[in-house]
Design a protein around this motif. Structure first.
Motif, PDB file in Angstrom:
ATOM      1  N   ARG A  26      32.729 -27.521  24.179  1.00 44.73           N
ATOM      2  CA  ARG A  26      32.294 -28.332  23.047  1.00 44.73           C
ATOM      3  C   ARG A  26      32.723 -29.771  23.233  1.00 44.73           C
ATOM      4  NH1 ARG A  26      29.544 -30.590  19.983  1.00 44.73           N
ATOM      5  NH2 ARG A  26      29.340 -30.301  17.748  1.00 44.73           N
ATOM      6  N   LEU A  27      31.759 -30.672  23.161  1.00 46.58           N
ATOM      7  CA  LEU A  27      32.042 -32.095  23.210  1.00 46.58           C
ATOM      8  C   LEU A  27      32.474 -32.574  21.840  1.00 46.58           C
ATOM      9  CD1 LEU A  27      29.000 -33.195  25.413  1.00 46.58           C
ATOM     10  CD2 LEU A  27      31.366 -32.840  26.143  1.00 46.58           C
ATOM     11  N   PRO A  28      33.032 -33.787  21.733  1.00 43.55           N
ATOM     12  CA  PRO A  28      33.477 -34.278  20.407  1.00 43.55           C
ATOM     13  C   PRO A  28      32.344 -34.277  19.380  1.00 43.55           C
ATOM     14  CG  PRO A  28      34.313 -35.690  22.141  1.00 43.55           C
ATOM     15  CD  PRO A  28      33.358 -34.733  22.799  1.00 43.55           C
ATOM     16  N   HIS A  29      32.687 -33.912  18.148  1.00 44.63           N
ATOM     17  CA  HIS A  29      31.707 -33.956  17.067  1.00 44.63           C
ATOM     18  C   HIS A  29      31.352 -35.412  16.762  1.00 44.63           C
ATOM     19  CE1 HIS A  29      31.919 -29.689  15.954  1.00 44.63           C
ATOM     20  NE2 HIS A  29      33.193 -29.771  16.280  1.00 44.63           N
ATOM     21  N   ALA A  89      19.607 -26.678  29.246  1.00 38.79           N
ATOM     22  CA  ALA A  89      19.357 -28.039  28.767  1.00 38.79           C
ATOM     23  C   ALA A  89      19.404 -28.078  27.241  1.00 38.79           C
ATOM     24  CB  ALA A  89      18.007 -28.537  29.273  1.00 38.79           C
ATOM     25  N   ARG A  90      18.871 -27.053  26.594  1.00 36.84           N
ATOM     26  CA  ARG A  90      18.902 -26.985  25.128  1.00 36.84           C
ATOM     27  C   ARG A  90      20.326 -26.850  24.615  1.00 36.84           C
ATOM     28  NH1 ARG A  90      13.881 -24.477  22.539  1.00 36.84           N
ATOM     29  NH2 ARG A  90      12.214 -24.856  24.011  1.00 36.84           N
ATOM     30  N   VAL A  91      21.121 -26.048  25.299  1.00 37.90           N
ATOM     31  CA  VAL A  91      22.530 -25.887  24.899  1.00 37.90           C
ATOM     32  C   VAL A  91      23.268 -27.214  25.019  1.00 37.90           C
ATOM     33  CG1 VAL A  91      24.712 -24.718  25.423  1.00 37.90           C
ATOM     34  CG2 VAL A  91      22.566 -23.434  25.508  1.00 37.90           C
ATOM     35  N   GLU A  92      23.032 -27.938  26.088  1.00 36.52           N
ATOM     36  CA  GLU A  92      23.726 -29.210  26.282  1.00 36.52           C
ATOM     37  C   GLU A  92      23.255 -30.263  25.283  1.00 36.52           C
ATOM     38  OE1 GLU A  92      23.487 -30.101  30.515  1.00 36.52           O
ATOM     39  OE2 GLU A  92      25.431 -29.085  30.758  1.00 36.52           O
ATOM     40  N   ARG A  93      21.990 -30.204  24.881  1.00 40.57           N
ATOM     41  CA  ARG A  93      21.512 -31.137  23.853  1.00 40.57           C
ATOM     42  C   ARG A  93      22.181 -30.863  22.502  1.00 40.57           C
ATOM     43  NH1 ARG A  93      16.310 -30.470  26.257  1.00 40.57           N
ATOM     44  NH2 ARG A  93      15.661 -29.026  24.614  1.00 40.57           N
ATOM     45  N   ALA A  94      22.692 -29.651  22.324  1.00 41.90           N
ATOM     46  CA  ALA A  94      23.360 -29.293  21.068  1.00 41.90           C
ATOM     47  C   ALA A  94      24.822 -29.719  21.042  1.00 41.90           C
ATOM     48  CB  ALA A  94      23.263 -27.779  20.842  1.00 41.90           C
ATOM     49  N   SER A 124      14.777 -17.255  15.488  1.00 40.78           N
ATOM     50  CA  SER A 124      13.639 -18.175  15.395  1.00 40.78           C
ATOM     51  C   SER A 124      14.104 -19.626  15.336  1.00 40.78           C
ATOM     52  CB  SER A 124      12.797 -17.845  14.157  1.00 40.78           C
ATOM     53  OG  SER A 124      12.190 -16.580  14.275  1.00 40.78           O
ATOM     54  N   GLU A 125      15.118 -19.903  14.507  1.00 44.34           N
ATOM     55  CA  GLU A 125      15.630 -21.270  14.359  1.00 44.34           C
ATOM     56  C   GLU A 125      16.725 -21.511  15.398  1.00 44.34           C
ATOM     57  OE1 GLU A 125      16.807 -21.743  10.305  1.00 44.34           O
ATOM     58  OE2 GLU A 125      14.898 -21.057   9.524  1.00 44.34           O
ATOM     59  N   PHE A 126      16.296 -21.507  16.652  1.00 44.80           N
ATOM     60  CA  PHE A 126      17.217 -21.571  17.784  1.00 44.80           C
ATOM     61  C   PHE A 126      18.105 -22.814  17.747  1.00 44.80           C
ATOM     62  CE2 PHE A 126      18.061 -23.185  22.048  1.00 44.80           C
ATOM     63  CZ  PHE A 126      18.665 -22.097  22.675  1.00 44.80           C
ATOM     64  N   ASP A 127      17.506 -23.984  17.589  1.00 43.63           N
ATOM     65  CA  ASP A 127      18.266 -25.230  17.609  1.00 43.63           C
ATOM     66  C   ASP A 127      19.251 -25.311  16.444  1.00 43.63           C
ATOM     67  OD1 ASP A 127      16.989 -26.133  19.918  1.00 43.63           O
ATOM     68  OD2 ASP A 127      15.349 -27.036  18.780  1.00 43.63           O
ATOM     69  N   THR A 128      18.833 -24.817  15.275  1.00 41.03           N
ATOM     70  CA  THR A 128      19.721 -24.812  14.112  1.00 41.03           C
ATOM     71  C   THR A 128      20.917 -23.908  14.355  1.00 41.03           C
ATOM     72  OG1 THR A 128      17.840 -25.188  12.640  1.00 41.03           O
ATOM     73  CG2 THR A 128      19.864 -24.347  11.631  1.00 41.03           C
TER      74      THR A 128
END
Length: 312
Positions: A307-310, A282-287, A217-221
């Motif tokens: 993974r891009l830089p934190h 697109a959601r994965v890349e926004r993360a 449910s909390e996909f973005d999290t």
């Protein structure tokens, strides 16, 4: 010499000295082991969970002396396909089998031939074995310029996939899952909440996340948390069921109560999302990921993301 408090005072001092000595030894061991406190916390968590299930191993300790089963299956599936007279032959680089599509086993509510008749893997598992078996550098700790093993988080692992990956030298495979009722799990599997992982930031070098996120449910999290525990430059192999058509729209099925409603919305009773493939990536890349290699196979999407830089 007389000790304050007599014999009892002497005993207290001996006990205190012993405790201090033990603390110092433990501290030295963590330093000599070459891990930071954060890394140690993650490893201690995995080891503690392993002890609770009766087995602390997170990788096949005999892998050094035994064949790399992933490489072996990948090679055998290629050799099998090269000799096969079947048109449009299907290969399974997870176990080495090859054959016709009609040889695949019909499974679940899909109503079509999907599962390998030898090891039971689905297309998403075979695609992953193809990618990892065909590119050994993805699992090589040498690519990290590191003296420690490659740390792989494997979410919701499939039995054959976890088996062949455990045989790859210098890979620590952490099997992680929610441990929901009604499913069978390897006893080494660590119980986790994907929205609140107990691994430190930058702990892992790679993660496999196949058909997991459509349940969350909390996909973005969840995506943010997976990104947090992956180091900069690491990879995420991710797939979900999705609609590839250009006019597809993601359906949010989280508010539906009955199994029938969720099946109508997301095509499975325990799914809470039905994604449009382009929206999913697109959601994965926004993360915080970059996903240059996306593949669509019917209603299954798989992507290798980095993974891009934190930024924290």
């Amino acid at each position: 010499m007389k000790w304050p408090g007599g014999a009892n005072g002497k005993k207290v001092l001996v006990v205190v000295a012993g405790v201090l000595g033990l603390v110092i030894c433990l501290w030295l061991l963590t330093r000599v082991g070459g891990t930071t406190n954060a890394e140690g916390t993650g490893l201690e968590y995995a080891e503690a969970m392993g002890r609770a299930t009766g087995n602390v191993a997170t990788r096949d300790e005999g892998a050094v002396s035994r064949p790399n089963l992933l490489a072996k299956a990948f090679r055998e599936s290629q050799e099998c396909a090269a000799k096969s007279r079947v048109r449009d032959v299907v290969r399974c680089p997870c176990c080495g089998w090859c054959g016709a599509e009609t040889d695949l086993i019909v499974r679940g509510n899909l109503g079509r031939h999907v599962a390998c008749p030898v090891c039971g893997t689905y297309g998403r598992h075979r695609d992953s074995c193809e990618r990892l078996g065909g590119n050994p550098a993805l699992l090589s700790p040498r690519e990290l310029h590191s003296h420690r093993p490659f740390r792989l988080l494997h979410f919701g692992p499939q039995k054959q996939m976890e088996h062949v990956l455990a045989s790859v030298p210098d890979v620590d495979q952490f099997l992680v899952d929610k441990l929901a009722k009604g499913y069978r799990y390897n006893p080494d599997t660590l119980e986790v909440d994907i929205t609140d992982l107990r691994f430190p930031t930058g702990f892992a070098d790679g993660a496999i996340l196949l058909h997991v996120l459509e349940h969350i449910s909390e996909f973005d999290t969840a995506l943010a948390e997976v990104g947090r525990v992956l180091r900069h430059g690491s990879w995420l192999l991710v797939s979900v069921p999705c609609e590839p058509s250009s006019n597809a729209v993601t359906r949010d099925c989280r508010g539906l109560q009955s199994n029938k409603e969720r099946i109508d919305c997301a095509r499975q009773w325990d799914h809470v999302w039905w994604f449009a493939c382009k929206d999913f990536i697109a959601r994965v890349e926004r993360a915080g990921f970059r996903c240059p290699a996306s593949e669509y196979n019917s209603v299954v999407h798989q992507s290798m993301c980095y993974r891009l830089p934190h930024h924290d």
